[in-house]
Design a protein around this motif. Structure first.
Motif, PDB file in Angstrom:
ATOM      1  N   ALA A  89      38.491   5.829  47.343  1.00  0.00           N
ATOM      2  CA  ALA A  89      38.510   4.331  48.002  1.00  0.00           C
ATOM      3  C   ALA A  89      37.701   4.106  46.592  1.00  0.00           C
ATOM      4  O   ALA A  89      37.806   2.368  46.565  1.00  0.00           O
ATOM      5  N   ALA A  90      36.595   4.377  46.398  1.00  0.00           N
ATOM      6  CA  ALA A  90      35.661   3.315  44.988  1.00  0.00           C
ATOM      7  C   ALA A  90      36.427   3.578  43.805  1.00  0.00           C
ATOM      8  O   ALA A  90      37.240   2.314  43.018  1.00  0.00           O
ATOM      9  N   HIS A  91      37.604   4.933  43.093  1.00  0.00           N
ATOM     10  CA  HIS A  91      38.767   4.961  42.521  1.00  0.00           C
ATOM     11  C   HIS A  91      39.397   3.396  42.962  1.00  0.00           C
ATOM     12  O   HIS A  91      39.772   2.251  41.395  1.00  0.00           O
ATOM     13  N   ALA A  92      40.130   3.527  44.121  1.00  0.00           N
ATOM     14  CA  ALA A  92      40.793   2.284  44.257  1.00  0.00           C
ATOM     15  C   ALA A  92      40.364   0.371  44.071  1.00  0.00           C
ATOM     16  O   ALA A  92      40.720  -0.304  44.042  1.00  0.00           O
ATOM     17  N   GLY A 133      40.396  -6.754  33.021  1.00  0.00           N
ATOM     18  CA  GLY A 133      41.085  -5.795  33.587  1.00  0.00           C
ATOM     19  C   GLY A 133      39.983  -4.319  33.158  1.00  0.00           C
ATOM     20  O   GLY A 133      39.312  -4.482  32.676  1.00  0.00           O
ATOM     21  N   ASN A 134      40.297  -3.615  34.809  1.00  0.00           N
ATOM     22  CA  ASN A 134      39.682  -2.795  34.907  1.00  0.00           C
ATOM     23  C   ASN A 134      40.288  -1.255  35.338  1.00  0.00           C
ATOM     24  O   ASN A 134      41.280  -1.300  36.139  1.00  0.00           O
ATOM     25  N   THR A 135      39.299  -0.682  35.135  1.00  0.00           N
ATOM     26  CA  THR A 135      39.940   1.374  35.274  1.00  0.00           C
ATOM     27  C   THR A 135      38.658   1.713  36.553  1.00  0.00           C
ATOM     28  O   THR A 135      38.028   1.584  36.177  1.00  0.00           O
ATOM     29  N   ASP A 136      39.526   3.214  36.419  1.00  0.00           N
ATOM     30  CA  ASP A 136      38.306   3.669  37.748  1.00  0.00           C
ATOM     31  C   ASP A 136      38.104   5.183  36.074  1.00  0.00           C
ATOM     32  O   ASP A 136      38.133   4.199  35.435  1.00  0.00           O
ATOM     33  N   ILE A 137      36.859   5.884  36.541  1.00  0.00           N
ATOM     34  CA  ILE A 137      36.571   6.692  35.887  1.00  0.00           C
ATOM     35  C   ILE A 137      37.367   7.545  35.499  1.00  0.00           C
ATOM     36  O   ILE A 137      37.150   8.058  34.061  1.00  0.00           O
ATOM     37  N   ARG A 138      38.371   8.153  35.686  1.00  0.00           N
ATOM     38  CA  ARG A 138      39.653   9.031  35.591  1.00  0.00           C
ATOM     39  C   ARG A 138      39.909   8.108  34.163  1.00  0.00           C
ATOM     40  O   ARG A 138      40.194   7.197  33.806  1.00  0.00           O
ATOM     41  N   GLY A 139      40.690   9.417  33.231  1.00  0.00           N
ATOM     42  CA  GLY A 139      40.277   9.234  31.634  1.00  0.00           C
ATOM     43  C   GLY A 139      39.618   9.109  30.412  1.00  0.00           C
ATOM     44  O   GLY A 139      38.416   8.464  30.948  1.00  0.00           O
ATOM     45  N   GLY A 140      39.513   9.568  29.372  1.00  0.00           N
ATOM     46  CA  GLY A 140      39.678   8.659  27.970  1.00  0.00           C
ATOM     47  C   GLY A 140      39.451   6.980  28.068  1.00  0.00           C
ATOM     48  O   GLY A 140      39.939   6.042  29.023  1.00  0.00           O
ATOM     49  N   SER A 141      38.364   6.460  27.705  1.00  0.00           N
ATOM     50  CA  SER A 141      37.336   5.769  27.629  1.00  0.00           C
ATOM     51  C   SER A 141      38.682   5.133  26.740  1.00  0.00           C
ATOM     52  O   SER A 141      38.775   3.191  26.753  1.00  0.00           O
TER      53      SER A 141
END
Length: 163
Positions: free
Chosen positions: A148-151, A94-102
């Protein structure tokens, strides 16, 4: 059982079998290929031309862990392969974009991996074949800071273990 009834039953079974076959035109070179994997290479996750090797990511909307309908064929193909190959194991990352805390992103990545795992088990894969892990925002596919990178980074990746 009389022979007439047996013949009728056999004919009905054959008709149902033929009705289940694809009606893809053989004149269309691209017909039948695509994410559902109905043709176009063997269903082998280690064969680069296989749909199982090409379609290994499920993408998610922002802050979501709902598997969208467009990724159902991908999940279904992998689940079908796993149910037919009980010794094969996979890891869903599972992966996420860079927004939000760790911490938040690790939890969201875990929910995404688990959502794909649950869907696969509902489609016939054995739960013991599937392990999940979350990388949160630590393993981006695209380093740019664009939508686009976040998506591209909001995903669950299916990784096959060599037997």
């Amino acid at each position: 059982m009389n022979s007439r009834f047996a013949f009728s039953l056999t004919a009905a079974a054959l008709s149902l079998g033929l009705a289940a076959c694809s009606t893809v035109s053989l004149d269309d070179p691209g017909a039948g290929s695509g994410p559902s994997g109905s043709s176009g290479g063997t269903m082998d996750p280690f064969n680069p031309s296989s749909p199982l090797a090409k379609d290994r990511s499920v993408y998610f909307e922002f802050n979501s862990f709902t598997v969208e309908e467009q990724y159902r064929p991908t999940v279904e193909n992998h689940a079908r392969y796993l149910s037919s190959n009980p010794k094969q194991n996979i890891l869903i990352e599972g992966n996420t974009d860079i927004r939000g805390g760790s911490e938040y992103n690790l939890a969201l990545g875990h929910r995404r991996a688990e959502a794909v795992r649950r869907m696969m088990t509902l489609m016939g894969a054995n739960d013991v074949q599937i392990e999940t892990i979350s990388f949160g925002k630590e393993k981006p596919r695209n380093l740019a800071n664009t939508e686009a990178a976040h998506a591209e980074n909001r995903r669950a990746d299916i990784v096959y273990e060599r037997q």
